[in-house]
Design a protein around this motif. Structure first.
Motif, mmCIF file in Angstrom:
data_model
loop_
_atom_site.group_PDB
_atom_site.id
_atom_site.type_symbol
_atom_site.label_atom_id
_atom_site.label_comp_id
_atom_site.label_asym_id
_atom_site.label_seq_id
_atom_site.Cartn_x
_atom_site.Cartn_y
_atom_site.Cartn_z
ATOM 1 N N TRP A 12 5.109 -5.565 -25.846
ATOM 2 C CA TRP A 12 5.887 -6.646 -25.243
ATOM 3 C C TRP A 12 5.003 -7.868 -25.012
ATOM 4 O O TRP A 12 5.406 -8.994 -25.273
ATOM 5 N N PRO A 44 14.119 -4.611 -24.979
ATOM 6 C CA PRO A 44 15.231 -3.904 -25.628
ATOM 7 C C PRO A 44 15.046 -3.755 -27.135
ATOM 8 O O PRO A 44 15.456 -2.754 -27.721
ATOM 9 N N LEU A 47 12.621 -0.790 -27.626
ATOM 10 C CA LEU A 47 13.273 0.482 -27.303
ATOM 11 C C LEU A 47 14.340 0.838 -28.342
ATOM 12 O O LEU A 47 14.480 2.000 -28.726
ATOM 13 N N ALA A 48 15.088 -0.168 -28.817
ATOM 14 C CA ALA A 48 16.093 0.089 -29.858
ATOM 15 C C ALA A 48 15.407 0.487 -31.163
ATOM 16 O O ALA A 48 15.845 1.423 -31.844
ATOM 17 N N CYS A 68 20.339 -10.022 -31.716
ATOM 18 C CA CYS A 68 19.972 -9.796 -30.303
ATOM 19 C C CYS A 68 19.185 -10.979 -29.761
ATOM 20 O O CYS A 68 19.415 -11.432 -28.632
#
Length: 139
Positions: A12, A44, A47-48, A68
């Protein structure tokens, strides 16, 4: 091992810093909120990506990632630019824009940039966290 919090936090942070650097190269300046948004958006997406099967074509993963990012850009733009009046970006002069916060041209760019980010995140996971060795399908 893939659920290693330090590994996620590193990806991140890398995403936020890479985006800030890319924006400096592209526009010649950035705003600190953009690096925070990029880092937060990596959560996200990372994680996706972790849950997407290797059989899913990379181009489809990139399109989903770009969409996204566009959604997050709209939400952030409405808060930062429209509500708080920071004026960080304004796409109102571009074709197809929505409230000056998103436009098709940047959605295409986010989709194109998502593919290498997915690859970088997967390799970081493999090298630093002992995750699966990446393998991709193009079709």
């Amino acid at each position: 091992m893939r659920h290693n919090l330090r590994g996620h936090a590193l990806r991140w942070a890398v995403g936020g810093v890479l985006y800030g650097g890319l924006e400096l190269v592209w526009r010649g300046y950035t705003h600190w909120t953009m690096m925070l948004l990029a880092a937060a958006l990596c959560i996200p997406l990372d994680l996706a990506n972790e849950r997407m099967p290797w059989e899913m074509p990379l181009w489809l993963q990139a399109i989903l990632g770009g969409l996204c990012i566009t959604g997050a850009e709209l939400a952030a733009g409405l808060v930062l630019n429209c509500w708080l009046g920071l004026g960080i970006w304004d796409y109102s002069g571009m074709w197809g824009n929505l409230w000056g916060q998103i436009c098709p041209q940047y959605t295409a760019l986010w989709c194109a940039l998502s593919a290498p980010v997915i690859v970088v995140f997967d390799w970081l996971d493999c090298w630093l966290c002992g995750g699966d060795r990446p393998r991709y399908r193009l079709v």
